[in-house]
Design a protein around this motif. Sequence first.
Motif, mmCIF file in Angstrom:
data_model
loop_
_atom_site.group_PDB
_atom_site.id
_atom_site.type_symbol
_atom_site.label_atom_id
_atom_site.label_comp_id
_atom_site.label_asym_id
_atom_site.label_seq_id
_atom_site.Cartn_x
_atom_site.Cartn_y
_atom_site.Cartn_z
ATOM 1 N N GLU A 182 46.951 -1.598 18.205
ATOM 2 C CA GLU A 182 48.059 -1.343 17.276
ATOM 3 C C GLU A 182 47.581 -0.771 15.942
ATOM 4 O O GLU A 182 46.614 -1.251 15.356
ATOM 5 C CB GLU A 182 48.807 -2.656 17.022
ATOM 6 C CG GLU A 182 49.987 -2.492 16.092
ATOM 7 C CD GLU A 182 50.747 -3.800 15.890
ATOM 8 O OE1 GLU A 182 51.735 -4.028 16.608
ATOM 9 O OE2 GLU A 182 50.349 -4.597 15.005
ATOM 10 N N THR A 183 48.278 0.238 15.478
ATOM 11 C CA THR A 183 48.011 0.783 14.143
ATOM 12 C C THR A 183 49.248 0.569 13.287
ATOM 13 O O THR A 183 50.372 0.797 13.757
ATOM 14 C CB THR A 183 47.720 2.301 14.217
ATOM 15 O OG1 THR A 183 46.551 2.482 15.003
ATOM 16 C CG2 THR A 183 47.491 2.913 12.833
ATOM 17 N N ILE A 184 49.021 0.136 12.054
ATOM 18 C CA ILE A 184 50.149 0.035 11.119
ATOM 19 C C ILE A 184 49.841 0.948 9.939
ATOM 20 O O ILE A 184 48.802 0.801 9.285
ATOM 21 C CB ILE A 184 50.369 -1.426 10.651
ATOM 22 C CG1 ILE A 184 50.698 -2.291 11.874
ATOM 23 C CG2 ILE A 184 51.504 -1.500 9.626
ATOM 24 C CD1 ILE A 184 50.844 -3.764 11.588
ATOM 25 N N LEU A 185 50.720 1.917 9.723
ATOM 26 C CA LEU A 185 50.544 2.831 8.582
ATOM 27 C C LEU A 185 51.544 2.424 7.508
ATOM 28 O O LEU A 185 52.762 2.465 7.729
ATOM 29 C CB LEU A 185 50.771 4.283 9.004
ATOM 30 C CG LEU A 185 49.815 4.831 10.063
ATOM 31 C CD1 LEU A 185 50.152 6.285 10.400
ATOM 32 C CD2 LEU A 185 48.363 4.731 9.578
ATOM 33 N N GLU A 186 51.003 2.001 6.358
ATOM 34 C CA GLU A 186 51.872 1.585 5.253
ATOM 35 C C GLU A 186 51.895 2.669 4.192
ATOM 36 O O GLU A 186 50.937 3.425 4.047
ATOM 37 C CB GLU A 186 51.348 0.276 4.655
ATOM 38 C CG GLU A 186 51.445 -0.877 5.639
ATOM 39 C CD GLU A 186 50.740 -2.146 5.148
ATOM 40 O OE1 GLU A 186 50.896 -3.175 5.808
ATOM 41 O OE2 GLU A 186 50.003 -2.074 4.130
ATOM 42 N N ASN A 187 53.008 2.677 3.451
ATOM 43 C CA ASN A 187 53.223 3.712 2.429
ATOM 44 C C ASN A 187 53.150 5.108 3.078
ATOM 45 O O ASN A 187 52.601 6.048 2.513
ATOM 46 C CB ASN A 187 52.197 3.586 1.298
ATOM 47 C CG ASN A 187 52.693 4.219 0.008
ATOM 48 O OD1 ASN A 187 53.897 4.301 -0.227
ATOM 49 N ND2 ASN A 187 51.775 4.694 -0.827
ATOM 50 N N ALA A 188 53.702 5.178 4.287
ATOM 51 C CA ALA A 188 53.727 6.461 5.015
ATOM 52 C C ALA A 188 54.823 7.360 4.427
ATOM 53 O O ALA A 188 55.796 6.866 3.851
ATOM 54 C CB ALA A 188 54.028 6.191 6.489
ATOM 55 N N ALA A 189 54.642 8.658 4.589
ATOM 56 C CA ALA A 189 55.669 9.605 4.132
ATOM 57 C C ALA A 189 56.904 9.450 5.013
ATOM 58 O O ALA A 189 56.791 9.195 6.216
ATOM 59 C CB ALA A 189 55.132 11.023 4.219
ATOM 60 N N MET A 190 58.081 9.603 4.411
ATOM 61 C CA MET A 190 59.348 9.431 5.156
ATOM 62 C C MET A 190 60.081 10.751 5.305
ATOM 63 O O MET A 190 61.267 10.770 5.635
ATOM 64 C CB MET A 190 60.242 8.436 4.417
ATOM 65 C CG MET A 190 59.657 7.038 4.339
ATOM 66 S SD MET A 190 60.866 5.853 3.718
ATOM 67 C CE MET A 190 60.929 6.292 2.001
ATOM 68 N N GLU A 191 59.394 11.856 5.033
ATOM 69 C CA GLU A 191 60.030 13.169 5.115
ATOM 70 C C GLU A 191 60.631 13.383 6.509
ATOM 71 O O GLU A 191 60.065 12.908 7.510
ATOM 72 C CB GLU A 191 58.978 14.262 4.836
ATOM 73 C CG GLU A 191 58.852 14.730 3.392
ATOM 74 C CD GLU A 191 58.391 13.658 2.406
ATOM 75 O OE1 GLU A 191 58.049 12.535 2.840
ATOM 76 O OE2 GLU A 191 58.378 13.933 1.199
ATOM 77 N N PRO A 192 61.751 14.096 6.602
ATOM 78 C CA PRO A 192 62.379 14.344 7.913
ATOM 79 C C PRO A 192 61.416 14.998 8.903
ATOM 80 O O PRO A 192 61.539 14.801 10.113
ATOM 81 C CB PRO A 192 63.523 15.313 7.575
ATOM 82 C CG PRO A 192 63.807 15.103 6.132
ATOM 83 C CD PRO A 192 62.525 14.674 5.489
ATOM 84 N N GLU A 193 60.417 15.739 8.396
ATOM 85 C CA GLU A 193 59.460 16.405 9.291
ATOM 86 C C GLU A 193 58.565 15.365 9.978
ATOM 87 O O GLU A 193 58.151 15.554 11.116
ATOM 88 C CB GLU A 193 58.606 17.414 8.503
ATOM 89 C CG GLU A 193 59.391 18.607 7.925
ATOM 90 C CD GLU A 193 60.220 18.279 6.694
ATOM 91 O OE1 GLU A 193 59.964 17.244 6.041
ATOM 92 O OE2 GLU A 193 61.159 19.054 6.379
ATOM 93 N N VAL A 194 58.272 14.258 9.263
ATOM 94 C CA VAL A 194 57.466 13.182 9.852
ATOM 95 C C VAL A 194 58.295 12.490 10.937
ATOM 96 O O VAL A 194 57.815 12.199 12.034
ATOM 97 C CB VAL A 194 57.043 12.152 8.769
ATOM 98 C CG1 VAL A 194 56.264 11.004 9.394
ATOM 99 C CG2 VAL A 194 56.225 12.825 7.668
ATOM 100 N N THR A 195 59.568 12.262 10.628
ATOM 101 C CA THR A 195 60.467 11.612 11.588
ATOM 102 C C THR A 195 60.626 12.474 12.836
ATOM 103 O O THR A 195 60.615 11.982 13.969
ATOM 104 C CB THR A 195 61.833 11.376 10.903
ATOM 105 O OG1 THR A 195 61.589 10.509 9.793
ATOM 106 C CG2 THR A 195 62.846 10.755 11.833
ATOM 107 N N ASP A 196 60.759 13.783 12.632
ATOM 108 C CA ASP A 196 60.920 14.696 13.774
ATOM 109 C C ASP A 196 59.686 14.635 14.675
ATOM 110 O O ASP A 196 59.786 14.598 15.897
ATOM 111 C CB ASP A 196 61.127 16.131 13.248
ATOM 112 C CG ASP A 196 61.653 17.048 14.337
ATOM 113 O OD1 ASP A 196 62.553 16.637 15.087
ATOM 114 O OD2 ASP A 196 61.142 18.188 14.466
#
Length: 425
Positions: A182-196
């Motif tokens: 498992e990887t947990i990325l905190e303070n990750a970018a929330m830009e729609p491009e990341v979500t896509d």
Amino acid sequence: MDRFQIHGGRKLNGSVQISGAKNAALPAMAAALLTADPVVLQNIPRVRDIITMAKLLAHMRCRVESPDLPPSQFIIQAQNVSMHEAPYELVKTMRASILTLGPLVARFGHARVSLPGGCAIGARPVDLHIQALEALGAETKVEHGYVEARAKRLRGATFRFPKITVTGTENILTAAVLADGETILENAAMEPEVTDLAEMLIKMGAKIEGVGTSTLKIQGVKSLHGATHAIIPDRIEAGTFLVAGAITGGELLLTNSEPKHLGAVIETLRACGVEIKCEGNGNMRVRAAKKLVAHDVTTEEYPGFATDMQAQFMALATQAEGASKVRETIFENRYMHASEMMRMGANIEIDGNLAIVKGPTPLSGAPVTASDLRASAGLVLAALVADNTTIIDRVYHIDRGYERIEDKLVAVGADIQRLTSYDDQ
Ligand code: UD1
């Protein structure tokens, strides 16, 4: 080098179809490296950075095919990848080449990518991409202008980005999907491009939770499979055309857009007096303000006001009544367009990361030079309201990220022409 010749002062009327997002298509293309199966990407924008990424993948021996030319769809198959390197010649024209680092090391255990180096809008390091990969167990070294990463198999870890980074988040997300555990990325970018990108990876069999939030939880899997994915609409292109409609008079209908991704931009433009209607089905209608009024803007990570819309907003602010304070918090040195706008008659004072734009000022056509992608868009907008003729040099910057911007503008009534110079060919 091509230039634009623009005769300003024309009202814009009609409809503009928004293209797919370059900044979503680039990580999606790099993510195709994660599987031996074909990945079909649709709604690809026909811009130069996409061609550069296609060349880079072909250089790595991926099969990259498109049923049309210029391509709006790609079939990418990374079955016989034998080259794990992104060479300087390609990386120097496009920083986003760094996005191949994560997928290459995750699937093949090795990657060597040229360091992008500095660029016109600031230093833009990739130290956080490297730190995060190390946290996932990769051994990295930076030597001879290249970053090299190795790992038999990456292992899951918790990593908190000390600063929000869009391509950094994308790079590590596309590495973690094939890591052990498992990887947990905190303070990750929330830009729609990341979500896509996350949504595309899930279609490929990845296990990701927290999509759209600042904490991404990824359960690594052994392998991923092929998928078909349509890229989201380009919110920056849409925002640019919203400003074009707002400052030139007339009325524009934007189709194939995603207003949900443009919250801060729509709010800001409305505060300046611009009328914007979201009509459903990706349609947005923008009508010029009777009178534009000044408004302050601070660039921020998503969902804040995008730094990639700052130059375009500045063009609008020159036409608004009052003083607009613009604060750039993402990139240092991102006011190169301001001095060019000042040469056209804009009243702008710069103090560190703060720009104060006083308006309205009539702009007058002048020869100006584009310094980067979004700066060029700002200058095109300024030229559309300037009197007389503006010549914009170095429009190759705009070709990196806007699909046929001059054709789209001509279709709605702008007087803009591409001048091709053969001097340097
Ligand atoms: C991406 C977009 C770009 C947009 C930017 C900010 C792509 C291809 N490009 O660029 O259009 O302007 O997001 O929304 O999607 N930083 C570090 N160390 C790192 C990485 C970043 O210090 O390792 C800093 C940068 O210098 C900058 C800030 O973090 O000050 C944000 O940069 P980042 O989000 O990484 O921008 P890009 O992903 O390069």
